[in-house]
Design a protein around this motif. Structure first.
Motif, mmCIF file in Angstrom:
data_model
loop_
_atom_site.group_PDB
_atom_site.id
_atom_site.type_symbol
_atom_site.label_atom_id
_atom_site.label_comp_id
_atom_site.label_asym_id
_atom_site.label_seq_id
_atom_site.Cartn_x
_atom_site.Cartn_y
_atom_site.Cartn_z
ATOM 1 N N ASP A 96 18.082 -1.637 -2.500
ATOM 2 C CA ASP A 96 18.084 -0.176 -2.475
ATOM 3 C C ASP A 96 17.328 0.425 -3.654
ATOM 4 O O ASP A 96 17.281 1.649 -3.804
ATOM 5 N N ARG A 97 16.718 -0.421 -4.486
ATOM 6 C CA ARG A 97 15.913 0.063 -5.611
ATOM 7 C C ARG A 97 14.454 -0.310 -5.374
ATOM 8 O O ARG A 97 14.116 -1.482 -5.212
ATOM 9 N N ARG A 98 13.595 0.705 -5.347
ATOM 10 C CA ARG A 98 12.168 0.500 -5.088
ATOM 11 C C ARG A 98 11.404 0.437 -6.411
ATOM 12 O O ARG A 98 11.713 1.159 -7.356
ATOM 13 N N VAL A 99 10.365 -0.385 -6.447
ATOM 14 C CA VAL A 99 9.531 -0.440 -7.637
ATOM 15 C C VAL A 99 8.773 0.880 -7.761
ATOM 16 O O VAL A 99 8.263 1.418 -6.771
ATOM 17 N N HIS A 100 8.730 1.436 -8.970
ATOM 18 C CA HIS A 100 7.970 2.674 -9.180
ATOM 19 C C HIS A 100 6.839 2.497 -10.185
ATOM 20 O O HIS A 100 5.947 3.354 -10.277
ATOM 21 N N LEU A 104 3.195 -5.217 10.322
ATOM 22 C CA LEU A 104 3.936 -6.006 9.347
ATOM 23 C C LEU A 104 5.432 -5.703 9.452
ATOM 24 O O LEU A 104 5.823 -4.658 9.967
ATOM 25 N N PRO A 105 6.281 -6.589 8.933
ATOM 26 C CA PRO A 105 7.726 -6.329 8.944
ATOM 27 C C PRO A 105 8.068 -5.074 8.139
ATOM 28 O O PRO A 105 7.318 -4.644 7.260
ATOM 29 N N ASP A 106 9.237 -4.496 8.446
ATOM 30 C CA ASP A 106 9.704 -3.312 7.714
ATOM 31 C C ASP A 106 10.349 -3.751 6.405
ATOM 32 O O ASP A 106 11.564 -3.592 6.194
ATOM 33 N N ASP A 107 9.538 -4.294 5.531
ATOM 34 C CA ASP A 107 9.978 -4.791 4.221
ATOM 35 C C ASP A 107 9.151 -4.062 3.175
ATOM 36 O O ASP A 107 7.983 -4.392 2.955
ATOM 37 N N GLN A 108 9.754 -3.045 2.527
ATOM 38 C CA GLN A 108 8.990 -2.215 1.596
ATOM 39 C C GLN A 108 8.439 -3.022 0.436
ATOM 40 O O GLN A 108 7.314 -2.767 -0.030
ATOM 41 N N LEU A 109 9.170 -4.037 -0.035
ATOM 42 C CA LEU A 109 8.663 -4.869 -1.124
ATOM 43 C C LEU A 109 7.396 -5.596 -0.697
ATOM 44 O O LEU A 109 6.440 -5.698 -1.473
ATOM 45 N N LEU A 110 7.363 -6.095 0.539
ATOM 46 C CA LEU A 110 6.163 -6.772 1.031
ATOM 47 C C LEU A 110 4.975 -5.820 1.053
ATOM 48 O O LEU A 110 3.872 -6.175 0.608
ATOM 49 N N HIS A 111 5.158 -4.599 1.559
ATOM 50 C CA HIS A 111 4.064 -3.627 1.632
ATOM 51 C C HIS A 111 3.554 -3.271 0.234
ATOM 52 O O HIS A 111 2.343 -3.164 0.010
ATOM 53 N N VAL A 112 4.486 -3.082 -0.710
ATOM 54 C CA VAL A 112 4.097 -2.730 -2.072
ATOM 55 C C VAL A 112 3.338 -3.887 -2.725
ATOM 56 O O VAL A 112 2.325 -3.676 -3.406
ATOM 57 N N CYS A 113 3.812 -5.111 -2.519
ATOM 58 C CA CYS A 113 3.144 -6.264 -3.125
ATOM 59 C C CYS A 113 1.768 -6.486 -2.515
ATOM 60 O O CYS A 113 0.826 -6.888 -3.209
ATOM 61 N N ARG A 161 3.033 1.879 3.656
ATOM 62 C CA ARG A 161 2.806 0.936 4.753
ATOM 63 C C ARG A 161 1.328 0.566 4.742
ATOM 64 O O ARG A 161 0.471 1.428 4.930
ATOM 65 N N VAL A 162 1.040 -0.710 4.531
ATOM 66 C CA VAL A 162 -0.360 -1.135 4.511
ATOM 67 C C VAL A 162 -0.820 -1.597 5.877
ATOM 68 O O VAL A 162 -1.971 -2.029 6.031
ATOM 69 N N ASP A 163 0.049 -1.517 6.912
ATOM 70 C CA ASP A 163 -0.430 -1.756 8.274
ATOM 71 C C ASP A 163 -0.868 -0.451 8.934
ATOM 72 O O ASP A 163 -1.215 -0.436 10.113
ATOM 73 N N ASP A 164 -0.824 0.653 8.188
ATOM 74 C CA ASP A 164 -1.505 1.901 8.540
ATOM 75 C C ASP A 164 -2.694 2.060 7.594
ATOM 76 O O ASP A 164 -2.727 1.483 6.512
ATOM 77 N N TRP A 165 -3.676 2.871 7.982
ATOM 78 C CA TRP A 165 -4.862 3.053 7.145
ATOM 79 C C TRP A 165 -4.492 3.673 5.803
ATOM 80 O O TRP A 165 -3.714 4.632 5.740
ATOM 81 N N VAL A 166 -5.042 3.108 4.736
ATOM 82 C CA VAL A 166 -4.844 3.595 3.372
ATOM 83 C C VAL A 166 -6.216 3.785 2.730
ATOM 84 O O VAL A 166 -7.060 2.887 2.780
#
Length: 305
Positions: free
Chosen positions: A73-77, A204-213, A256-261
């Motif tokens: 429940d804690r996101r990297v900032h 990609l999976p709904d894993d916010q840590l994966l998207h951030v990394c 989300r890096v499976d959407d255009w950035v």
């Protein structure tokens, strides 16, 4: 002998998409670190790695290691990192996580990446509980939509490039808004904006840590290009030496890096064989996702130390 019917072969676009999905899947596996102890992790490099570990890889793996010791429940900032030694892609990297602080709202971690008994990379990162507050950001630059831009493969075919560049795996669909360094006219340009669209191949999976990394991984792919473009340099420039020295990122909103950035970068300064590059990531709807700053080694006409 039975002949091969070219019509039976998948079209080039389909082959490129399939290859892209494979490289995206390979990056996901690369970030799935082996846990050795509560605070010790081990990662590897791709089998086709070059002479040194890609900086974005070790940064993404170190952030993964830190995130694995933090409540979900804690996101990297934010993260702040130093590249100390070239990584050896032939041997695993050990990531030693120090659980520096667990506060009521913030969690802090320090990570040392080790090879051959020596640190090659250090990272400090801070995580926060989701909390409400004021909200604003600078607007996204006006750029062409990614669907209207050439693919990386099309760019490669249209312009000469350094030998071997086309064999480097690309875990993302990359669309350059500007000419890439190998396709430039080598003319210095002031106030250059180097702009690139990115998207993973496939959902990609709904894993916010994966998207951030994964965002941390791609943040190192084109960042120093803005320094080269400012001085009319290209990757084929004689005796050009580039290396990441330090790296900082701030993560503003869910990613989300499976959407255009869109990755919008520029270089405000270069001196003393070092160049500073800054950038922002924007979602396709214009929301600013993250900010990155890196200082890199930039030597021209000097043999590497």
């Amino acid at each position: 002998m039975i002949g091969v019917n070219d019509n039976d072969s998948p079209p080039a676009a389909e082959r490129s998409e399939a290859e892209g999905r494979a490289t995206t899947a390979a990056l996901i596996r690369l970030l799935d670190l082996e846990r050795l102890e509560d605070n010790l992790f081990r990662g590897v490099s791709p089998e086709n790695s070059t002479m040194r570990v890609f900086g974005g890889q070790v940064a993404a793996q170190a952030l993964t290691a830190a995130g694995r010791t933090v409540p979900p429940d804690r996101r990297v900032h934010s993260l702040h990192a130093y590249f100390l030694r070239p990584g050896d892609p032939r041997v695993p990297i050990v990531f030693d996580v120090d659980r520096t602080r667990d506060g009521q709202s913030f969690t802090t971690r320090r990570v040392i990446a080790i090879q051959h008994g020596k640190p090659i990379f250090t990272l400090s990162s801070s995580f926060q509980l989701d909390q409400p507050g004021v909200d604003h950001s600078d607007p996204m630059p006006v750029v062409p939509r990614p669907e209207t831009l050439p693919t990386f493969a099309e760019r490669m075919q249209a312009a000469p490039q350094p030998a071997g560049l086309g064999r480097v795996p690309r875990p993302f669909d990359v669309r350059y808004v500007n000419d890439p360094p190998w396709a430039s006219d080598a003319e210095p340009r002031s106030e250059v904006r180097n702009q690139v669209w990115f998207r993973s191949f496939g959902a990609l999976p709904d894993d916010q840590l994966l998207h951030v990394c994964m965002l941390a991984y791609l943040s190192d792919l084109t960042l120093l290009d803005s320094i080269l473009a400012t001085h009319g340099l290209g990757w084929s420039t004689s005796r050009l030496s580039l290396a990441s020295l330090d790296h900082a990122m701030w993560f503003h909103r869910p990613i989300r890096v499976d959407d255009w950035v869109l990755y919008d970068t520029h270089s405000p300064s270069a001196s003393g064989s070092r160049g500073l590059a800054m950038g922002h990531f924007f979602a396709a709807d214009g929301a600013m996702l993250a900010t990155v700053v890196q200082e890199g080694l930039v030597r021209v006409g000097v043999a590497p130390a």
